[in-house]
Design a protein around this motif. Structure first.
Motif, PDB file in Angstrom:
ATOM      1  N   HIS A  95       0.852   2.778  -3.680  1.00  0.00           N
ATOM      2  CA  HIS A  95      -0.254   4.505  -3.620  1.00  0.00           C
ATOM      3  C   HIS A  95       0.752   5.652  -2.688  1.00  0.00           C
ATOM      4  CE1 HIS A  95      -3.161   1.504  -5.229  1.00  0.00           C
ATOM      5  NE2 HIS A  95      -2.761   0.561  -4.329  1.00  0.00           N
ATOM      6  N   GLU A 143      -5.431   7.864  -5.130  1.00  0.00           N
ATOM      7  CA  GLU A 143      -4.416   6.843  -4.168  1.00  0.00           C
ATOM      8  C   GLU A 143      -4.594   6.849  -2.683  1.00  0.00           C
ATOM      9  OE1 GLU A 143      -2.094   5.589  -5.737  1.00  0.00           O
ATOM     10  OE2 GLU A 143      -2.370   6.109  -7.539  1.00  0.00           O
ATOM     11  N   ARG A 144      -4.964   7.724  -2.408  1.00  0.00           N
ATOM     12  CA  ARG A 144      -5.417   7.463  -0.335  1.00  0.00           C
ATOM     13  C   ARG A 144      -6.356   7.001  -0.580  1.00  0.00           C
ATOM     14  NH1 ARG A 144      -6.596  12.638   0.821  1.00  0.00           N
ATOM     15  NH2 ARG A 144      -8.980  11.999   1.380  1.00  0.00           N
ATOM     16  N   ALA A 152       0.763  -0.970   0.032  1.00  0.00           N
ATOM     17  CA  ALA A 152      -0.047   0.188   0.484  1.00  0.00           C
ATOM     18  C   ALA A 152       0.391   1.190   0.284  1.00  0.00           C
ATOM     19  CB  ALA A 152      -0.398   0.133   1.178  1.00  0.00           C
ATOM     20  N   ASP A 205      -6.252  -0.740   1.531  1.00  0.00           N
ATOM     21  CA  ASP A 205      -5.338  -1.627   1.466  1.00  0.00           C
ATOM     22  C   ASP A 205      -5.101  -1.617   3.218  1.00  0.00           C
ATOM     23  OD1 ASP A 205      -5.365  -2.445  -1.017  1.00  0.00           O
ATOM     24  OD2 ASP A 205      -3.193  -0.967  -1.506  1.00  0.00           O
ATOM     25  N   SER A 232      -6.227  13.035  -8.618  1.00  0.00           N
ATOM     26  CA  SER A 232      -5.381  11.831  -8.945  1.00  0.00           C
ATOM     27  C   SER A 232      -4.828  11.294  -6.866  1.00  0.00           C
ATOM     28  CB  SER A 232      -4.465  12.327  -9.219  1.00  0.00           C
ATOM     29  OG  SER A 232      -4.384  12.583 -10.753  1.00  0.00           O
ATOM     30  N   PHE A 278       0.086   8.870  -1.390  1.00  0.00           N
ATOM     31  CA  PHE A 278      -0.790   9.610  -2.130  1.00  0.00           C
ATOM     32  C   PHE A 278       0.241  11.326  -2.362  1.00  0.00           C
ATOM     33  CE2 PHE A 278      -1.344   9.071   1.937  1.00  0.00           C
ATOM     34  CZ  PHE A 278      -1.634  10.168   2.396  1.00  0.00           C
ATOM     35  N   LEU A 293      -7.116   4.413  -2.017  1.00  0.00           N
ATOM     36  CA  LEU A 293      -6.631   2.749  -2.267  1.00  0.00           C
ATOM     37  C   LEU A 293      -5.828   2.483  -1.491  1.00  0.00           C
ATOM     38  CD1 LEU A 293      -5.844   3.138  -5.832  1.00  0.00           C
ATOM     39  CD2 LEU A 293      -7.766   1.997  -4.979  1.00  0.00           C
ATOM     40  N   MET A 294      -5.481   3.655  -0.919  1.00  0.00           N
ATOM     41  CA  MET A 294      -4.051   3.129   0.400  1.00  0.00           C
ATOM     42  C   MET A 294      -4.693   2.453   1.896  1.00  0.00           C
ATOM     43  SD  MET A 294      -1.022   5.610   2.977  1.00  0.00           S
ATOM     44  CE  MET A 294       0.203   4.876   2.118  1.00  0.00           C
TER      45      MET A 294
END
Length: 177
Positions: A90, A103-104, A86, A110, A99, A92, A106-107
């Motif tokens: 990702h 990304e945050r 993560a 995870d 973006s 972020f 997705l992190m």
């Protein structure tokens, strides 16, 4: 909650956690070099070795999770794997605007998976697993031995005798094994 319902929910949770990693692991196993290129773009040293190790964890970890094999080890390994990946995949903080938000998100997703793997490592897989089957087999084997020994001791007591004395030294069951 009944034992069957709890075991069923633990099995469902294991399937859902494995479903989060196994398809991606299989896809990465079919293209390890492409995954290594992605890792190299993050500046990671030895991307080929890391990609190979990641594919091994991401394929065999969910299989161990589904089967309930070595829950503490597999749960901790998967939690560490997901947490490290993560942060690597990702970052972020290197982005701005939408973006960075994506990304945050997705992190954090995870990290939520990592939490699920830690819960699995602590609670265990339940009875609907390899570990549960082994414990059940041991318990039934122990019950079979206990019931086989019970008539011998009760017949000695029925004859008016006391329990047979054992010779000092090793346990007879251990000596036979």
């Amino acid at each position: 909650m009944t034992g069957r319902a709890q075991d069923g929910l633990l099995f469902l949770a294991r399937l859902l956690l494995a479903a989060a990693l196994l398809p991606t692991g299989v896809a990465r196993a079919l293209n390890v070099s492409g995954f290594a290129v992605t890792l190299a773009a993050t500046g990671l040293p030895s991307p080929n070795a890391v990609a190979t190790a990641a594919v091994i964890v991401q394929v065999f970890g969910p299989v161990a999770l589904i089967l309930g094999v070595l829950p503490r080890l597999s749960g901790l390994a998967l939690a560490v794997f997901v947490g490290v990946m993560a942060v690597l995949l990702h970052p972020f903080w290197q982005f701005s605007g939408p973006s960075a938000v994506a990304e945050r998100t997705l992190m954090l997703a995870d990290f939520g998976l990592a939490g699920g793997f830690l819960i699995y490592a602590m609670t265990g897989p339940g009875r609907w697993s390899w570990q549960g089957w082994r414990q059940g087999a041991r318990a039934s084997a122990g019950a079979g031995k206990a019931s086989a020994k019970a008539p011998a001791t009760s017949s000695a007591a029925a004859r008016g005798g006391s329990k047979p004395k054992r010779a000092p030294g090793r346990n007879p069951a251990r000596a036979a094994a």
